[in-house]
Enzyme design. Structure first.
Site, mmCIF file in Angstrom:
data_model
loop_
_atom_site.group_PDB
_atom_site.id
_atom_site.type_symbol
_atom_site.label_atom_id
_atom_site.label_comp_id
_atom_site.label_asym_id
_atom_site.label_seq_id
_atom_site.Cartn_x
_atom_site.Cartn_y
_atom_site.Cartn_z
ATOM 1 N N PRO A 193 -3.534 -12.395 20.251
ATOM 2 C CG PRO A 193 -5.706 -11.537 20.205
ATOM 3 C CD PRO A 193 -4.816 -12.557 19.548
ATOM 4 C CE1 TYR A 220 10.522 2.209 8.532
ATOM 5 C CE2 TYR A 220 10.876 1.859 10.882
ATOM 6 C CZ TYR A 220 10.997 1.431 9.579
ATOM 7 O OH TYR A 220 11.588 0.216 9.315
ATOM 8 C CG HIS A 221 10.252 10.976 8.456
ATOM 9 N ND1 HIS A 221 10.615 11.791 9.500
ATOM 10 C CD2 HIS A 221 11.411 10.556 7.894
ATOM 11 C CE1 HIS A 221 11.939 11.874 9.550
ATOM 12 N NE2 HIS A 221 12.443 11.126 8.591
ATOM 13 C CG HIS A 260 -0.849 -4.094 2.310
ATOM 14 N ND1 HIS A 260 -0.274 -5.108 1.596
ATOM 15 C CD2 HIS A 260 -2.185 -4.121 2.013
ATOM 16 C CE1 HIS A 260 -1.222 -5.735 0.898
ATOM 17 N NE2 HIS A 260 -2.385 -5.157 1.137
ATOM 18 C CD GLU A 313 2.814 -4.559 3.595
ATOM 19 O OE1 GLU A 313 3.131 -4.171 2.466
ATOM 20 O OE2 GLU A 313 1.994 -5.477 3.803
ATOM 21 N NE ARG A 336 -3.699 -7.009 4.301
ATOM 22 C CZ ARG A 336 -2.749 -7.585 3.564
ATOM 23 N NH1 ARG A 336 -1.515 -7.579 3.971
ATOM 24 N NH2 ARG A 336 -3.057 -8.183 2.425
ATOM 25 C CG HIS A 347 3.471 -5.110 -0.924
ATOM 26 N ND1 HIS A 347 2.191 -5.147 -0.449
ATOM 27 C CD2 HIS A 347 3.369 -4.748 -2.230
ATOM 28 C CE1 HIS A 347 1.346 -4.830 -1.415
ATOM 29 N NE2 HIS A 347 2.035 -4.581 -2.520
ATOM 30 C CD GLU A 404 5.360 -9.009 0.111
ATOM 31 O OE1 GLU A 404 5.587 -8.362 1.163
ATOM 32 O OE2 GLU A 404 4.218 -9.208 -0.337
HETATM 33 ZN ZN LIG Z 1 1.702 -5.682 1.550
#
Ligand SMILES: [Zn+2]
Length: 423
Positions: free
Chosen positions: A76, A126-127, A183, A186, A237, A311, A386
């Protein structure tokens, strides 16, 4: 006045004046937040990062402390000075990887389909969950080889869906099970997996794979978390189960019943942690639904061979184990296939992937779906992917990169499909 209207109209003609996407009120701001990349090269430096994580729950670790890899965490704005001083004091090299997380997210709003209004699916955006589920429904209505199962409900009562692509389920052909969005943040994992589904359904060359393979997709294991990233917090996440009055969510990928909570630092028992494993294995209805579906399918004759959990980020294609650095029994074959996958990915756009056991390639983990899928003997060819990138954007991969990421990933995954049918 007229002049102003004319100017706006002219501008609209040029720009087509598409409605700007604006997030709902209360969408968490990350203005001024930074992602810092730290590089621990000695045990002392590694320990100082572990202590930093333990003592500062407000830091969101995007990549866990590691001696073999970078450690990335979001800070932050009001903590940046303090954390920088701490890292300097402990001789840890670091630099800001993302200078303003809020600004980066805001710059992509037009590529986020945030409202409940359903749109045709595309791979330039991104839907949200509603659009994805409607698309699954459209697929099953249009094609006899597409079947949608509702395998359970999430904590907040959302359906959890598996999509099977099979031309002859009773033949029990070798089967692949692919999941994504365990997650929530992602997003590229789901965008890529939905692209793969679309290719198999609509591209004749890929559709021919169904002569030899059955595919099972669990594209959104964590629908509550996924929805939450569109309505409230882009960086969420975990699941959305309630552990106490002020503490929500379990890391579903530390919640599987294989070597659960078995190694030190591989998951967390603290519910505010991003890697909180839950109070018991399969405490989450989402992971439990997946377990029951896979076990029952196997009992009824489904010939599961490969499991891939998708991921982001980091560009890795990894094999078991997470809980131990010891190689799995099928290490040589799994590693060989992983290297072919990485080669095929790289052949598309030159994107470089690292392969190897997950515990030695990134960091040790326990209770993961990968270790469960392999350790229980339900699957042999088990991998954790990943996807892009290596940290320039991290979880906030721009919508313009969905398509290239999806194309190269599918080129890689096809290696596994062909391997399990001996082609
Ligand atoms: Zn992940």
């Amino acid at each position: 006045m007229y002049k102003l209207i004319l100017t706006v109209l002219a501008f609209c003609l040029i720009q087509t004046c598409a409605a700007k996407t604006v997030p709902s009120q209360g969408y968490q701001s990350f203005d001024g937040y930074q992602v810092i990349r730290a590089q621990a090269r000695t045990l002392e430096q590694g320990m100082s990062l572990i202590n930093l994580q333990r003592d500062h729950p407000s830091l969101d670790f995007w990549k866990e402390p590691s001696l073999t890899d970078d450690t990335d965490f979001m800070v932050p704005s009001d903590k940046i000075l303090e954390i920088s001083q701490y890292l300097s004091l402990h001789n840890v090299e670091f630099y800001p990887l993302i200078k303003d997380v809020g600004q980066l997210i805001a710059s992509q709003y037009d590529g986020y389909q945030m409202t409940g209004v359903r749109e045709p699916i595309s791979w330039t955006k991104y839907h949200n969950l509603a659009t994805m589920y409607e698309w699954f429904q459209n697929l099953t209505e249009a094609h006899s080889f597409v079947h949608v199962y509702t395998i359970g409900q999430s904590t907040e009562g959302r359906d959890i869906k598996v999509v099977r692509l099979s031309k002859d389920p009773s033949a029990n052909k070798p089967a692949m099970f692919i999941d994504s969005a365990i997650h929530a943040r992602e997003w590229i994992s789901l965008a890529t997996v939905s692209y793969i589904m679309n290719q198999i359904v609509n591209n004749p060359e890929d559709n021919a794979l169904l002569d030899d393979v059955d595919f099972y997709f669990l594209p959104i294991i964590n629908p509550d978390g996924y929805e939450y990233t569109f309505t409230t917090n882009r960086m969420w996440r975990k699941t959305r189960s309630r552990n106490s009055a002020s503490c929500y969510g379990v890391d579903a990928n530390r919640n599987y019943d294989y070597e659960w909570s078995s190694c030190s630092g591989c998951s967390s028992g603290v519910c505010t942690s991003e890697t909180f494993r839950g109070d018991t294995p399969f405490s989450e209805p989402e992971t439990e639904a997946m377990r029951v579906f896979i076990e029952q399918s196997k009992q009824s004759g489904v010939n599961f061979q490969s499991y891939i959990s998708v991921h982001s980020y980091g560009q890795y294609f990894m094999l078991p184990w997470g809980y131990t650095p010891a190689p799995p029994a099928d290490y040589e074959e799994l590693q060989m296939v992983a290297n072919y996958v990485a080669g095929n990915i790289s052949a598309v756009y030159g994107t470089e992937y690292t392969t190897g056991s997950s515990s030695t390639t990134i960091y040790p983990t326990d209770g993961t779906s990968q270790d469960w899928a392999y350790g229980t003997g339900l699957f042999k060819y088990v991998y954790t992917a990943e996807l892009r990138d290596k940290g320039i954007y991290g979880f906030i991969l721009p919508p313009t990169l969905i398509l290239p990421t999806a194309e190269e990933t599918w080129a890689g995954f096809k290696v596994v499909a062909k391997h399990i049918i001996g082609k």
